[in-house]
Design a protein around this motif. Structure first.
Motif, mmCIF file in Angstrom:
data_model
loop_
_atom_site.group_PDB
_atom_site.id
_atom_site.type_symbol
_atom_site.label_atom_id
_atom_site.label_comp_id
_atom_site.label_asym_id
_atom_site.label_seq_id
_atom_site.Cartn_x
_atom_site.Cartn_y
_atom_site.Cartn_z
ATOM 1 N N ARG A 174 0.830 -1.212 0.000
ATOM 2 C CA ARG A 174 0.000 0.000 0.000
ATOM 3 C C ARG A 174 0.859 1.255 0.000
ATOM 4 O O ARG A 174 0.581 2.204 -0.734
ATOM 5 C CB ARG A 174 -0.910 0.023 1.232
ATOM 6 C CG ARG A 174 -2.129 -0.823 1.122
ATOM 7 C CD ARG A 174 -3.056 -0.621 2.328
ATOM 8 N NE ARG A 174 -3.759 -1.846 2.573
ATOM 9 C CZ ARG A 174 -3.511 -2.705 3.544
ATOM 10 N NH1 ARG A 174 -2.589 -2.459 4.437
ATOM 11 N NH2 ARG A 174 -4.209 -3.808 3.656
ATOM 12 N N GLU A 175 1.885 1.242 0.829
ATOM 13 C CA GLU A 175 2.777 2.408 0.899
ATOM 14 C C GLU A 175 3.470 2.651 -0.436
ATOM 15 O O GLU A 175 3.595 3.800 -0.871
ATOM 16 C CB GLU A 175 3.801 2.222 2.014
ATOM 17 C CG GLU A 175 3.201 2.299 3.396
ATOM 18 C CD GLU A 175 4.174 1.919 4.498
ATOM 19 O OE1 GLU A 175 5.368 1.643 4.199
ATOM 20 O OE2 GLU A 175 3.749 1.888 5.664
ATOM 21 N N GLU A 191 0.886 4.113 -2.861
ATOM 22 C CA GLU A 191 0.605 5.504 -2.529
ATOM 23 C C GLU A 191 1.757 6.415 -2.940
ATOM 24 O O GLU A 191 1.537 7.515 -3.460
ATOM 25 C CB GLU A 191 0.301 5.644 -1.042
ATOM 26 C CG GLU A 191 -1.040 5.049 -0.658
ATOM 27 C CD GLU A 191 -1.270 4.980 0.843
ATOM 28 O OE1 GLU A 191 -0.408 5.441 1.626
ATOM 29 O OE2 GLU A 191 -2.322 4.445 1.245
ATOM 30 N N ALA A 207 1.526 9.340 -5.708
ATOM 31 C CA ALA A 207 1.893 10.710 -5.340
ATOM 32 C C ALA A 207 2.918 11.265 -6.308
ATOM 33 O O ALA A 207 2.853 12.431 -6.700
ATOM 34 C CB ALA A 207 2.435 10.734 -3.908
#
Length: 77
Positions: A59-60, A63, A67
């Motif tokens: 998930r990180e 993300e 971004a």
């Protein structure tokens, strides 16, 4: 299920998930002593936490990638 915690920590997501599925099947099949059931339950908890850590890392990464794409789009405008 006799692997040590350090061996479990080295598993990739798919390996940990597959071993967790095995643990659940063994528990659902029954026929184990209380001690065996508890040991399997503990192993399952360890594997589930490892899977969650792998998923959180994914998930990180997603993300961060999103971004950076958004930042690049903002910079080009």
């Amino acid at each position: 299920m006799s692997e040590s915690g350090s061996e479990t920590a080295e598993l990739g997501y798919e390996q940990a998930r597959d071993r967790l599925v095995e643990v659940v099947r063994e528990l659902e099949a029954g026929g184990l002593s209380l001690e065996q059931s508890l040991a399997l339950w503990e192993k399952g908890e360890e594997l589930a936490k490892l899977c969650e850590r792998h998923l959180e890392g994914a998930r990180e990464r997603i993300e961060a990638a999103l971004a950076s794409v958004e930042d690049a789009a903002d910079d080009s405008q």
